[in-house]
Design a protein around this motif. Structure first.
Motif, mmCIF file in Angstrom:
data_model
loop_
_atom_site.group_PDB
_atom_site.id
_atom_site.type_symbol
_atom_site.label_atom_id
_atom_site.label_comp_id
_atom_site.label_asym_id
_atom_site.label_seq_id
_atom_site.Cartn_x
_atom_site.Cartn_y
_atom_site.Cartn_z
ATOM 1 N N PRO A 1 31.151 21.112 -11.614
ATOM 2 C CA PRO A 1 30.195 20.993 -10.507
ATOM 3 C C PRO A 1 29.643 22.104 -9.467
ATOM 4 O O PRO A 1 28.937 22.053 -8.912
ATOM 5 C CB PRO A 1 31.053 20.106 -9.584
ATOM 6 C CG PRO A 1 32.537 20.393 -10.031
ATOM 7 C CD PRO A 1 32.236 20.958 -11.459
ATOM 8 N N TYR A 2 30.474 23.106 -9.834
ATOM 9 C CA TYR A 2 29.752 24.413 -8.945
ATOM 10 C C TYR A 2 28.743 25.270 -9.489
ATOM 11 O O TYR A 2 28.877 26.392 -9.325
ATOM 12 C CB TYR A 2 31.026 25.225 -8.785
ATOM 13 C CG TYR A 2 32.238 24.685 -7.803
ATOM 14 C CD1 TYR A 2 31.558 24.643 -6.350
ATOM 15 C CD2 TYR A 2 33.217 23.996 -8.399
ATOM 16 C CE1 TYR A 2 32.414 23.926 -5.424
ATOM 17 C CE2 TYR A 2 33.956 23.397 -7.190
ATOM 18 C CZ TYR A 2 33.598 23.272 -5.842
ATOM 19 O OH TYR A 2 34.543 22.792 -4.830
ATOM 20 N N ASP B 1 16.437 22.118 -13.164
ATOM 21 C CA ASP B 1 16.593 21.481 -11.758
ATOM 22 C C ASP B 1 17.264 22.364 -10.845
ATOM 23 O O ASP B 1 18.210 23.208 -11.148
ATOM 24 C CB ASP B 1 17.558 20.269 -12.134
ATOM 25 C CG ASP B 1 17.820 19.492 -10.957
ATOM 26 O OD1 ASP B 1 17.388 18.259 -10.994
ATOM 27 O OD2 ASP B 1 18.317 19.787 -9.810
ATOM 28 N N ARG C 1 37.539 29.722 -5.864
ATOM 29 C CA ARG C 1 36.996 28.038 -5.814
ATOM 30 C C ARG C 1 36.436 28.053 -7.433
ATOM 31 O O ARG C 1 36.613 26.997 -7.949
ATOM 32 C CB ARG C 1 36.214 27.955 -4.590
ATOM 33 C CG ARG C 1 35.976 26.206 -4.494
ATOM 34 C CD ARG C 1 35.408 25.844 -3.198
ATOM 35 N NE ARG C 1 33.938 26.581 -3.039
ATOM 36 C CZ ARG C 1 33.243 26.431 -2.031
ATOM 37 N NH1 ARG C 1 33.612 26.369 -1.019
ATOM 38 N NH2 ARG C 1 31.917 26.840 -2.350
ATOM 39 N N GLU D 1 19.272 22.256 -8.226
ATOM 40 C CA GLU D 1 20.640 22.033 -7.858
ATOM 41 C C GLU D 1 21.564 21.444 -9.186
ATOM 42 O O GLU D 1 22.648 21.607 -9.125
ATOM 43 C CB GLU D 1 20.588 20.438 -7.016
ATOM 44 C CG GLU D 1 19.712 20.790 -5.798
ATOM 45 C CD GLU D 1 20.744 21.744 -4.856
ATOM 46 O OE1 GLU D 1 21.751 22.350 -5.193
ATOM 47 O OE2 GLU D 1 19.926 22.410 -4.145
ATOM 48 N N ASN D 2 20.913 20.930 -10.194
ATOM 49 C CA ASN D 2 21.725 20.840 -11.498
ATOM 50 C C ASN D 2 21.157 21.161 -12.652
ATOM 51 O O ASN D 2 20.630 20.553 -13.488
ATOM 52 C CB ASN D 2 22.091 19.114 -11.530
ATOM 53 C CG ASN D 2 22.958 18.911 -12.778
ATOM 54 O OD1 ASN D 2 23.690 19.727 -13.067
ATOM 55 N ND2 ASN D 2 22.871 17.719 -13.342
ATOM 56 N N GLU E 1 26.842 27.405 -7.250
ATOM 57 C CA GLU E 1 27.421 27.541 -5.913
ATOM 58 C C GLU E 1 27.512 29.061 -5.801
ATOM 59 O O GLU E 1 27.721 29.747 -6.753
ATOM 60 C CB GLU E 1 28.804 26.969 -5.833
ATOM 61 C CG GLU E 1 28.888 25.367 -5.345
ATOM 62 C CD GLU E 1 28.378 25.354 -4.083
ATOM 63 O OE1 GLU E 1 26.961 24.951 -3.806
ATOM 64 O OE2 GLU E 1 28.853 25.754 -2.919
#
Lengths: 330, 503, 652
Positions: free
Chosen positions: A188-189, A166, A212, A168-169, A192
């Motif tokens: 969650p990152y 995926d 971050r 995005e994930n 990123e």
């Protein structure tokens, strides 16, 4: 089905431990890697920033080399190389682009029936070897180790070129680490940006972005971050002293290549995995994992003791009741 | 009206009213610019598009033909495009037999909402046609007769038969025949007549026999001279009780006629016997002529009797001769796998065993091999040369057991007016294509069309080509199962062997 | 024959790229053409009058008009020639606009092509024959598929117009999406207050037969005489006996069944009535969670039901209904937002859909109208709305605008402020599409009176942070990245076609677009008709639509049906197949292939022949291709007529 191996330039330099652990882990899993004869740089960021055909030619040269070595697939550990190789292959589907690239090559791709497929070493392991096979070969499960899998921004994107997981994930590294016995924290990152090569020109950007990421991993309870990219690893590990940690400085988050943890779980000696080359001491993570295991064992022991005590009490009660019954009847 | 020279080619489109015509309208409303070559004929449904319209256009000078309907499952009439897909795919595989590039014909699906897709379809198809250029006209092709220089009619060389063709000893054969006669005599009272063979104008030629009285049955003969497929006569006896004597191959025609309800199972009695092959009279004649190069025997010297024993054919008379059956047997018998009738109230005799294990697929007949070996240009030249010789006598049609239209054949009607009566190559070939298309999924390759041709045109090759297409596309062989549904009268929602054509 | 040709300029639509007078001039030389002229607008009143005059003056017996697509104006011109005394089928059209002038700029090629198309039309017309329609009886009942607000409106209007309505609803209650809404924009009036009475009307109307929890299984027949098989799915409760008292729901021990009506916010009992205003207000058992079905024992509802209505052994039942027309109002579904992994892909409990939020706002919803976060039940203080989730996004194959999300998002932001006065709302939007009456004013109010913060830009990701979420996006007006911490994120999910819509379209023999929305007959002029006579569309099944448009279409479709039924008998299309019995050899191949069973055997002088049942034949022409003798010919599209067109192109 022969697998060519493209280490990429950083594999011979800054990320030698990635290169070593990849080869060691593949050897442990019985994956044969054929080195591409006379391979050259994929062009990295500068080539495609200047000229697509040139960048394409640099990558295509390696693909042609792999095909001539009898390979139908090229695996590379580095996402940047992966991106360049895959993009070149994608663009070569266009006849015009192919012709342009062909003029730059000594050995054009036209003679080939098809260019070899390109995949990341992660994809190779997950799809070719398979999680079940890997799980079966784990000798030293990574029990108690809480990890934040970090894929970086280009391994899965753009989706129509990369065609893996995926965009995005992604979850393939999560699944792999779980198979090794590690505990994957919700992170969650995953895709990123860490700041990438801005580490040279704009250190403030890397400090903010990588900070971050590390902060989020820490907040999620991770003992370590696991990466698949040399540049990400450098930013998160080497620059850990420079980043802006949310809530104060703390240089205690080891950053592993996933192949290092894979090798460790498979029982490859640490020396072959280059663990000593990490900046943040990997022992921090293993120590914390051991603490988790110990705490868990202690709790289990306590639970067992409690259960035993309860059972004994119950038995005693029953005995008493039985005795009372007996007495009553008498 | 001529095509704009240098700019356009002649491209004809058949579009269903509900989807594709609407899609073309949508493309227009969207002002999607398209090549100007295409001329659209509106039909209610792609199921209305007769493959013969396509052939008519291509033989008439079209450079490309495009058919477009609703997407499968979306047909306004629910099934029209499913039928169209089978018909048009069959046609597409057939066109190369005529030397027509199958890329000149395409069919696809475009919905009324797909204006952009329509533009792409038209653009890519017209571009393809432009790449192919002007369609070469068959009537302008250089005549090509590959075997003519050997003084032979254009037929393929012999190949060894699949089975050792060998009739039983004369006594055994006679006994079997007598048993068959007995059965026919017994059945005759309840039948109008029984159709069989008898000796014709000389001992070398058999001719159909219509047995009505018990004494007629004595004339019944059996042997390699029984070339006619008597099933051809059956539809004429519709609604009457009739018997027919069949060879293995003939029985397949009877099965087809039963399947198409053109004869009723209650009204027909089938008498069969195992067959070891029938002669190709042209080869017999040629062999006899060759053996008497000095002119001692002329073709019109009538033999007094012809005997068969094993694989020997002995001709007695003024000019006696011995022929080996394998040398003169008909082409179809060499690849025959149904020597024993597949159905019959009475079946006599046993067939010889095949020489080797049965092949996976029926072997390709020699005349089809010959057609296969030609280039498209040669095929055009071949049919051009053959059609030059065609007399348009319709003997091929009249001999065909499956040509059941009889007096209503569209080759001779004005409504519908598919062919004109002009004697040119285009109209004659058009007729042959009609015959082949009408036989798609029905032809049993009995070869009567070719046998009947007075000028020896290998018209059977077209049907063999078509049969191969039908076999490949639909895994179907005609004349085997009375209850089968022929492929062009059926469809599958997902076709196993038909790939979507990308456009 | 005496043919007249009229070539239309269509203003500059055709005249711009086609030499219209030149085409008319060329056409004069075509066979049988005795009159040819160009005309500015053939379809206009003077244009049609000129055709009528020419027919009379030149004694024409056939007319060709070269103009736009016959799908547009063929009926118009057929009426024109009929007015002049010709049979309407003695007319042909050449499409020189959509197929010529609008798709190419080469004037020479266009003019040549236009002239050829006219030639084809002339050649076909020369073989046309007058055809006469037959009339047939109509079943004056209508089937309405879908009991959302569009279907309800259509059903009520038809029923009020005096015709019987069969209303089929897939769910166990009518009401559709609107029944789940709390309030409606732009008036912010209560959804159930305005829909509820209509639903009650449906249940009480003597002309409406309602099949809830039922689906259309099969449709056969044609306009005026459809036969519809409706599958009534098992409810396991005898609705004749069920009074809707709700005792079973109180006692049901299986209290964790999925609550589809509440969009899975919360759970419900295995036997339930979806909501208090349900119509019909009847209980239904969910066999996937009911203990009686799953474990084989329980039976509590059967014990407590005062009327003994529980039937664990109930099976599906198929009923057949005869109707003359069909209105489809199957509505829409919500885009599956889990495709957006960057918004959590379903992993984050407090990232919810707009319709889930609607249930949280609703007083009859699972939280009693108190806005609570699904994760911890806390009241959110910052709510972020993200627009265009599954709309205007090619990466998820949803390039279209869903139309109503801008408005409901504004409404939900306003309601948030009403529910939680100390809350803040943010809306990430691409463009604000507020193009209805009072719509723009409403969004303005949301911003200005209610202080909703509108941020123009997309959200790139949502990250959980502790027990809140960080919404990261871009403000394209400021040209900056922005990050908003949120307690609750509401995704304005777009509309997509209802599941099963393509399958239903295939049963109805109507077209649908790439996204499964049904195709109307003409996008502007025939918006509720389909290309299948007697089948009409209402509401969002044709494309995303808000409530007023859906209601409007419901009424429009009803008006079409009432109009259709106002004629005593319908005329059949004479473009059907006809058998030439002299040519028919009785092989029956046409009978085998006809999809409608419209061809039957008949005996003629002892021989079996094929015969076409005129009212059943739909005119597809499959039989004509099947018949080797050409004995069965589709009228108006005979072999000879099509051959004439082919020959006009290829032989000459």
């Amino acid at each position: 089905m022969n697998l060519a191996y493209y280490p990429g330039c950083s594999g011979l330099g800054t990320s030698r431990e990635y290169e070593r652990s990849t080869r060691a882990a593949c050897a442990a899993l019985g994956v044969k890697l054929t080195d591409i004869p006379d391979w050259s740089c994929c062009g990295s960021t500068p080539a495609h920033a200047l000229e697509h055909a040139l960048s394409g030619a640099l990558s295509a040269r390696n693909l042609v080399g792999a095909a001539r070595a009898g390979c139908d697939t090229v695996a590379t550990p580095c996402p940047s190389c992966l991106s360049n190789l895959k993009t070149a292959r994608h663009r070569m589907a266009d006849d015009g682009f192919r012709a342009k690239v062909g003029r730059l090559l000594d050995q054009p791709a036209d003679a080939l029936a098809a260019l070899p497929d390109v995949q990341s070493v992660l994809e190779t392991l997950v799809t070719r070897v398979g999680l079940d096979a890997i799980r079966a070969k784990v000798r030293q499960p990574l029990a108690g180790l809480r990890v934040a899998p970090y894929y970086g921004c280009i391994m899965t994107r753009p989706a129509d070129v990369m065609r893996f997981d995926d965009p995005e994930n992604p979850t393939s590294m999560d699944d792999l680490l779980t198979a090794l016995g590690a505990e994957v924290v919700p992170f969650p990152y995953k895709v990123e940006c860490c700041g990438a090569s801005y580490g040279v020109t704009r250190r403030d950007i890397v400090a903010r972005l990588s900070g971050r990421l590390l902060g989020a991993a820490r907040d999620a309870g991770a003992h370590a971050v696991v990466v698949a990219c040399p540049l990400c690893q450098m930013n998160l590990d080497l620059r850990q002293t420079q980043v802006e940690w949310p809530g104060g400085k703390a240089v205690d988050m080891p950053v592993f290549y996933f192949t290092q943890l894979l090798g460790r779980a498979l029982g490859v000696p640490d020396a072959e995995l280059g663990l000593e080359q990490l900046c943040v001491d990997p022992a921090i993570a293993f120590r914390r994992a051991a603490q988790v295991v110990a705490a868990r064992q202690a709790e289990e022991a306590a639970q067992a003791a409690k259960a035993a005590a309860q059972a004994a009490a119950k038995a005693a009660q029953a005995k008493q009741a039985a005795a009372a019954n007996e007495g009553g009847r008498a | 009206m001529p095509v704009l020279k240098g700019k356009e080619l002649r491209v004809v489109g058949f579009l269903c009213n509900w989807c594709s015509y609407g899609g073309a309208d949508t493309a227009g409303v969207g002002r999607f610019s398209q090549p100007t070559d295409l001329r659209i004929i509106r039909v209610p449904c792609s199921g209305r598009v007769d493959p013969m319209f396509v052939v008519k256009a291509l033989l008439g000078g079209a450079d490309g033909v495009l058919v477009s309907g609703c997407h499968p499952r979306d047909c306004h009439y629910s099934q029209g495009n499913f039928y169209a897909r089978r018909r048009l795919e069959t046609l597409k595989t057939f066109l190369p037999a005529l030397g027509i590039d199958p890329d000149r014909f395409q069919y696809t699906w475009v919905s009324a909402s797909e204006g952009q897709r329509w533009k792409n379809v038209v653009s890519s198809f017209v571009e393809k046609v432009h790449q192919l250029g002007h369609a070469p006209r068959i009537e302008e092709a250089a005549p090509y007769l590959p075997l003519a220089e050997k003084g032979d009619t254009p037929r393929a060389p012999l190949r060894p038969p699949l089975r050792p063709l060998s009739y039983p000893a004369a006594g055994t054969l006679a006994a079997s025949l007598e048993q068959l006669r007995e059965k026919i005599r017994a059945a005759l009272p309840e039948l109008d007549c029984v159709i069989g063979w008898q000796q014709g104008f000389d001992a070398l030629h058999a001719t159909p026999l219509f047995m009505r009285k018990p004494e007629d049955v004595d004339k019944l003969t059996w042997g390699p001279l029984n070339v006619h497929n008597l099933a051809t006569y059956l539809p004429q006896f519709k609604n009457r009780k009739v018997g027919v004597v069949v060879k293995g191959c003939d029985s397949r025609s009877v099965i087809e006629l039963l399947q198409e309800k053109l004869v009723e199972p209650d009204n027909v009695r089938v008498f069969g016997m195992a067959c070891e092959g029938v002669v190709d009279m042209t080869r017999v004649q040629k062999t006899l002529d060759a053996g008497n190069a000095d002119g001692a025997m002329c073709a019109d010297t009538a033999p007094s009797s012809v005997g068969v024993e094993g694989d020997n054919l002995s001709i007695e008379g003024e000019a006696p001769a011995r022929l080996r059956l394998a040398d003169v047997v008909a082409e179809k018998c060499r690849t025959c796998d149904t020597p024993v009738p597949l159905l019959g109230d009475v079946v006599e005799g046993n067939a010889s065993a095949p020489a080797g294990p049965a092949p996976d697929a029926p072997p390709s007949p020699p005349s089809l091999d010959a057609l296969d070996s030609m280039t498209p240009e040669q095929r055009r030249g071949f049919w051009r040369a053959q059609m030059d010789r065609c007399l348009r006598c319709y003997a091929c049609r009249n001999a065909c057991p499956m040509c059941v239209c009889r007096d209503h054949c569209i080759a001779e009607s004005r409504d519908p007016h598919w062919t004109t009566q002009e004697g040119n190559i285009r109209e004659k070939l058009q007729f042959q294509v009609i015959h082949a298309l009408h036989l798609a999924g029905r032809c049993t390759e009995c070869g009567e069309c070719q046998r009947a041709c007075p000028v020896n045109i290998p018209v059977l090759a077209l049907k063999q080509w078509m049969n191969r297409s039908v076999r490949t596309l639909f895994d179907y062989r005609a004349g085997v199962d009375v209850n089968a549904v022929p492929p062009l009268l059926a469809f599958a929602v997902e076709e196993k062997n038909i790939k979507e054509h990308g456009l | 024959m005496r043919i007249g040709v009229f070539v239309c300029h269509c203003g500059s639509n055709i005249g711009g790229t086609v030499d219209v007078p030149g085409v008319a001039e060329v056409a004069r030389a075509y066979p049988d053409v005795v009159f040819s002229s160009d005309t500015m607008y053939a379809c206009s009143e003077p244009g049609q009058a000129a055709i009528v005059d020419a027919i009379k003056e030149h004694a024409l017996d056939g007319v060709v008009v070269a103009s736009c697509t016959p799908r547009m104006h063929e009926p118009t011109f057929r009426r024109t020639v009929e007015r002049a005394g010709l049979n309407r089928y003695m007319f042909e059209m050449a499409n020189i606009r959509e197929h010529v002038s609008w798709i190419g700029k080469d004037r020479e090629a266009n003019s040549n092509k236009a002239a050829e198309l006219v030639r084809m039309a002339v050649e076909k017309l020369r073989l046309n024959a007058p055809l006469y329609p037959k009339s047939f009886d109509v079943t004056k009942r209508v089937l309405v598929i879908g009991g959302g607000v569009a279907g309800i409106q259509a059903a009520l209007d038809c029923a009020d117009g005096g015709i019987e309505v069969v209303l089929v609803e897939r769910e166990s209650t009518i009401g559709g999406k609107m029944a789940k809404l709390d309030k409606t924009f732009p008036t912010v009036d209560c959804s159930s207050c305005i829909l509820g009475p209509k639903m009650v009307d449906v249940s009480q109307h003597p002309n409406i037969r309602l099949y809830a929890h039922a689906e259309v299984e099969k449709i056969s027949g044609y306009v005026g005489n459809f036969k519809v098989d409706v599958r009534r799915k098992a409810t396991y409760v005898d609705w004749e006996l069920c009074t809707g008292c709700g005792l079973c729901m109180e006692k049901c021990p299986s209290k964790k069944s999925p609550d589809a009506f509440n969009e899975h916010v919360g759970v419900t009992t295995s036997i339930n009535i979806p909501f208090p205003q349900a119509i019909p207000k009847k209980a239904i058992i969910d066999p996937t969670s009911c203990r009686q079905f799953v474990k084989g024992k329980c039976g509590v509802c059967a014990k407590v039901c005062p009327t003994g209505a529980i039937r664990y052994d109930m099976e599906d039942q198929v009923v057949t209904e005869d109707v003359g027309a069909i209105i489809t109002a199957t509505g829409y579904d919500l885009f599956d937002y889990t495709k957006y992994a960057e918004y959590g892909g379903g992993r984050y409990p407090d990232v919810i859909t707009s319709l889930q939020y609607e249930r949280l706002l609703s007083a009859s919803g699972p939280t009693g109208g108190h806005v609570k976060r699904p994760s911890d039940g806390k009241e959110p203080k910052t709510v972020v709305f993200i627009q265009c989730v599954g709309s205007r996004d090619r990466s998820v194959d949803r390039p279209y605008c869903s139309g109503f999300c801008c408005m409901y998002t504004a409404k939900q932001a306003v309601l948030t402020k009403d529910h939680i006065p100390d809350s803040r709302s943010y809306v990430f939007y691409m463009d604000i599409r507020a193009n209805g009456k009072m719509y723009e004013e409403f969004t303005r109010r949301a911003m200005e009176e209610y202080g909703v913060q509108y941020v123009r830009g997309r959200v790139s990701m949502i990250v959980p942070q502790g027990d809140t979420y960080l919404v990261r996006g871009v403000d394209t007006l400021l040209g900056e990245q922005v990050e908003v911490p949120a307690d609750l994120v509401v995704l304005a999910v777009g509309a997509e076609s209802s599941h099963g819509a393509p399958q239903l379209a295939e049963k109805l023999r109507i077209s649908y677009d790439n996204y499964g929305f049904f195709m109307e007959s003409h996008c502007k002029l025939r918006p509720v008709e389909t290309n299948t006579a007697g089948v009409y569309l209402a509401g969002a099944c044709q494309g995303p639509k808000d409530i007023p448009s859906s209601v409007g279409q419901g009424s429009a479709a009803a008006a079409k049906v009432l109009g259709l039924f106002s004629r005593g008998r319908l005329e059949s299309d004479p473009q059907i197949s006809q058998v030439d019995v002299r040519r028919c050899v009785g092989c029956g191949k046409c009978i085998t292939t006809c999809p409608y069973g419209a061809i039957e055997w008949m005996e003629l002088r002892g021989e079996m022949k094929a015969r076409v049942i005129e009212t059943v034949c739909q005119g597809c022409g499959i039989c004509t291709v099947t018949c080797p003798q050409g004995a069965i010919q589709l009228q108006h599209f005979t072999d000879n007529q099509i051959l004439a067109e082919v020959n006009a192109l290829c032989l000459s």
